[in-house]
Scaffold this active site. Structure first.
Site, mmCIF file in Angstrom:
data_model
loop_
_atom_site.group_PDB
_atom_site.id
_atom_site.type_symbol
_atom_site.label_atom_id
_atom_site.label_comp_id
_atom_site.label_asym_id
_atom_site.label_seq_id
_atom_site.Cartn_x
_atom_site.Cartn_y
_atom_site.Cartn_z
ATOM 1 N N ARG A 100 5.817 -8.812 -5.492
ATOM 2 C CA ARG A 100 4.422 -8.415 -5.740
ATOM 3 C C ARG A 100 4.339 -7.340 -6.816
ATOM 4 N NH1 ARG A 100 3.138 -7.268 0.272
ATOM 5 N NH2 ARG A 100 1.176 -6.387 -0.443
ATOM 6 N N ARG A 125 2.351 0.013 6.711
ATOM 7 C CA ARG A 125 0.934 -0.379 6.858
ATOM 8 C C ARG A 125 0.715 -1.254 8.089
ATOM 9 N NH1 ARG A 125 -2.126 -2.917 1.817
ATOM 10 N NH2 ARG A 125 -0.306 -4.264 1.641
ATOM 11 N N ARG A 175 -6.945 -9.778 -11.176
ATOM 12 C CA ARG A 175 -5.521 -9.477 -11.149
ATOM 13 C C ARG A 175 -4.795 -10.074 -12.351
ATOM 14 N NH1 ARG A 175 -4.791 -8.595 -5.414
ATOM 15 N NH2 ARG A 175 -2.650 -8.246 -4.777
ATOM 16 N N LYS A 192 -6.247 0.811 -2.408
ATOM 17 C CA LYS A 192 -7.516 0.182 -2.772
ATOM 18 C C LYS A 192 -8.333 -0.159 -1.530
ATOM 19 C CE LYS A 192 -5.452 -3.272 -4.841
ATOM 20 N NZ LYS A 192 -4.031 -2.916 -4.588
ATOM 21 N N ARG A 238 0.952 -7.323 8.234
ATOM 22 C CA ARG A 238 0.924 -8.492 7.367
ATOM 23 C C ARG A 238 2.327 -9.048 7.176
ATOM 24 N NH1 ARG A 238 -2.552 -6.581 2.289
ATOM 25 N NH2 ARG A 238 -1.019 -7.938 1.264
HETATM 26 P P1 ADP Z 1 -2.357 -5.783 -1.690
HETATM 27 O O1 ADP Z 1 -3.538 -5.133 -1.037
HETATM 28 O O2 ADP Z 1 -1.095 -5.408 -1.011
HETATM 29 O O3 ADP Z 1 -2.380 -5.603 -3.169
HETATM 30 P P2 ADP Z 1 -3.798 -8.261 -1.359
HETATM 31 O O4 ADP Z 1 -4.282 -8.283 0.033
HETATM 32 O O5 ADP Z 1 -4.758 -7.847 -2.418
HETATM 33 O O6 ADP Z 1 -2.487 -7.348 -1.435
HETATM 34 O O7 ADP Z 1 -3.196 -9.668 -1.774
HETATM 35 C C1 ADP Z 1 -2.273 -10.360 -0.951
HETATM 36 C C2 ADP Z 1 -1.827 -11.633 -1.671
HETATM 37 O O8 ADP Z 1 -2.967 -12.490 -1.876
HETATM 38 C C3 ADP Z 1 -1.242 -11.428 -3.069
HETATM 39 O O9 ADP Z 1 0.152 -11.131 -3.047
HETATM 40 C C4 ADP Z 1 -1.536 -12.783 -3.729
HETATM 41 O O10 ADP Z 1 -0.638 -13.784 -3.276
HETATM 42 C C5 ADP Z 1 -2.917 -13.124 -3.149
HETATM 43 N N1 ADP Z 1 -4.043 -12.611 -3.974
HETATM 44 C C6 ADP Z 1 -4.985 -11.709 -3.594
HETATM 45 N N2 ADP Z 1 -5.862 -11.484 -4.573
HETATM 46 C C7 ADP Z 1 -5.476 -12.260 -5.620
HETATM 47 C C8 ADP Z 1 -5.968 -12.470 -6.950
HETATM 48 N N3 ADP Z 1 -7.054 -11.812 -7.403
HETATM 49 N N4 ADP Z 1 -5.293 -13.332 -7.748
HETATM 50 C C9 ADP Z 1 -4.206 -14.007 -7.312
HETATM 51 N N5 ADP Z 1 -3.690 -13.854 -6.087
HETATM 52 C C10 ADP Z 1 -4.311 -13.002 -5.242
HETATM 53 P P1 ADP Z 2 -3.940 -1.594 -1.095
HETATM 54 O O1 ADP Z 2 -5.241 -2.143 -0.559
HETATM 55 O O2 ADP Z 2 -4.075 -1.019 -2.478
HETATM 56 O O3 ADP Z 2 -2.814 -2.585 -1.006
HETATM 57 P P2 ADP Z 2 -3.996 0.109 1.302
HETATM 58 O O4 ADP Z 2 -5.319 0.772 1.209
HETATM 59 O O5 ADP Z 2 -3.835 -0.976 2.291
HETATM 60 O O6 ADP Z 2 -3.507 -0.365 -0.179
HETATM 61 O O7 ADP Z 2 -2.895 1.257 1.581
HETATM 62 C C1 ADP Z 2 -1.518 0.934 1.823
HETATM 63 C C2 ADP Z 2 -0.989 1.808 2.960
HETATM 64 O O8 ADP Z 2 -0.878 3.152 2.513
HETATM 65 C C3 ADP Z 2 -1.890 1.837 4.196
HETATM 66 O O9 ADP Z 2 -1.067 1.874 5.349
HETATM 67 C C4 ADP Z 2 -2.700 3.139 4.038
HETATM 68 O O10 ADP Z 2 -3.022 3.710 5.299
HETATM 69 C C5 ADP Z 2 -1.737 4.025 3.256
HETATM 70 N N1 ADP Z 2 -2.422 4.872 2.253
HETATM 71 C C6 ADP Z 2 -3.532 4.577 1.542
HETATM 72 N N2 ADP Z 2 -3.846 5.583 0.683
HETATM 73 C C7 ADP Z 2 -2.902 6.539 0.861
HETATM 74 C C8 ADP Z 2 -2.672 7.835 0.262
HETATM 75 N N3 ADP Z 2 -3.489 8.327 -0.675
HETATM 76 N N4 ADP Z 2 -1.610 8.538 0.701
HETATM 77 C C9 ADP Z 2 -0.771 8.040 1.651
HETATM 78 N N5 ADP Z 2 -0.929 6.835 2.252
HETATM 79 C C10 ADP Z 2 -1.979 6.082 1.858
#
Ligand code: ADP
Ligand code: ADP
Ligand code: ZN
Length: 218
Positions: free
Chosen positions: A172, A127, A88, A13, A161
């Site tokens: 998660r 990541r 979420r 995302k 992170r």
């Molecule tokens: P990822 O990209 O790996 O999905 P995020 O950066 O979106 O993770 O979120 C990291 C953490 O922040 C989550 O595990 C949760 O604790 C919190 N968080 C982020 N967005 C939300 C949301 N919309 N509702 C509740 N918790 C959230």
């Molecule tokens: P999210 O925001 O949904 O948690 P990220 O965009 O941070 O996910 O992506 C998670 C990890 O996977 C990052 O290290 C990114 O570079 C890698 N990644 C993202 N999209 C792809 C894909 N289509 N194929 C392989 N690796 C990916």
């Protein structure tokens, strides 16, 4: 244009939202980034959410909805926003609907990035991001063009992170399946949901998104 990117942690995302932001002038609104900024600043909000995030649990709807409410009408969102990591829970989606109705805004597309659980752990554990500009990378899937140097800003410091470890990822993913996956039928029911194969390479996912949002020409 206003978009939601839905998908489990590590689905891509943030990667896709950053590209859409820089190419099309849509503002990426990542609740995760906002919460991490609050934790880094040591604010009261940051102190409240730090432990929850480290455990991989979800922060309360009330906090999240308050955080998003002012952002979607800020001047930098005038050409549209991309919600990344929000909503979420069904409660957050309902609050978003009320917020949009009140402000006279609408969602153009809700797009699900579909990725198998088995791929997510490898995505998350590889990541890292640039400490200076936040550009996202991966140990094997997306390395900087020159090792140790950020493509976007030339920075040489990178961060990982704290919650990107195997143990927290399991929590998660559980939270995703229990609390976020019900959003798929929620949006499907109103014909707003589109799905993209998030297992494909980053550039192919980007192309699929361009096609949906009608920006295939760029
Ligand atoms: P990822 O990209 O790996 O999905 P995020 O950066 O979106 O993770 O979120 C990291 C953490 O922040 C989550 O595990 C949760 O604790 C919190 N968080 C982020 N967005 C939300 C949301 N919309 N509702 C509740 N918790 C959230
Ligand atoms: P999210 O925001 O949904 O948690 P990220 O965009 O941070 O996910 O992506 C998670 C990890 O996977 C990052 O290290 C990114 O570079 C890698 N990644 C993202 N999209 C792809 C894909 N289509 N194929 C392989 N690796 C990916
Ligand atoms: Zn950088």
């Amino acid at each position: 244009m206003n978009l939601i990117l839905l998908g489990p942690p590590g689905a891509g995302k943030g990667t896709q939202a950053a590209r859409l932001e820089s190419l099309y002038g849509l503002k990426q609104l990542s609740t995760g980034d906002m919460l991490r900024a609050a934790v880094a600043s040591g604010s009261a909000l940051g102190q409240e959410v730090k432990g929850i995030m480290e455990r991989g649990e979800l922060v309360s709807d009330a906090i999240i909805v308050r955080m998003i409410a002012d952002r979607i009408t800020a001047p930098d969102c005038k050409d549209g926003f991309i919600l990344d990591g929000f909503p979420r829970t069904v409660g957050q989606a309902e609050a978003l609907d009320r917020m949009l109705a009140e402000k006279g805004l609408k969602l153009d597309h809700v797009i699900e990035l579909k990725v198998d659980d088995s791929a997510l752990v490898a995505r998350i554990s590889g990541r890292f991001s640039c400490a200076k500009c936040g550009a996202g990378y991966h140990d094997t899937n997306r390395r900087p063009r020159k090792d140790g140097v950020c493509d976007a800003c030339g920075g040489t410091e990178f961060v990982r992170r704290k919650d990107d470890n195997a143990e927290t990822v399991a929590t998660r993913l559980k939270a995703y399946h229990a609390q976020t996956a019900p959003l798929l039928p929620y949006y499907q029911g109103r014909g707003a949901l589109k799905s993209v194969d998030g297992m494909a390479a980053i550039d192919d996912v980007a192309q699929a998104l361009d096609k949906i949002i009608g920006k295939g020409g760029k």
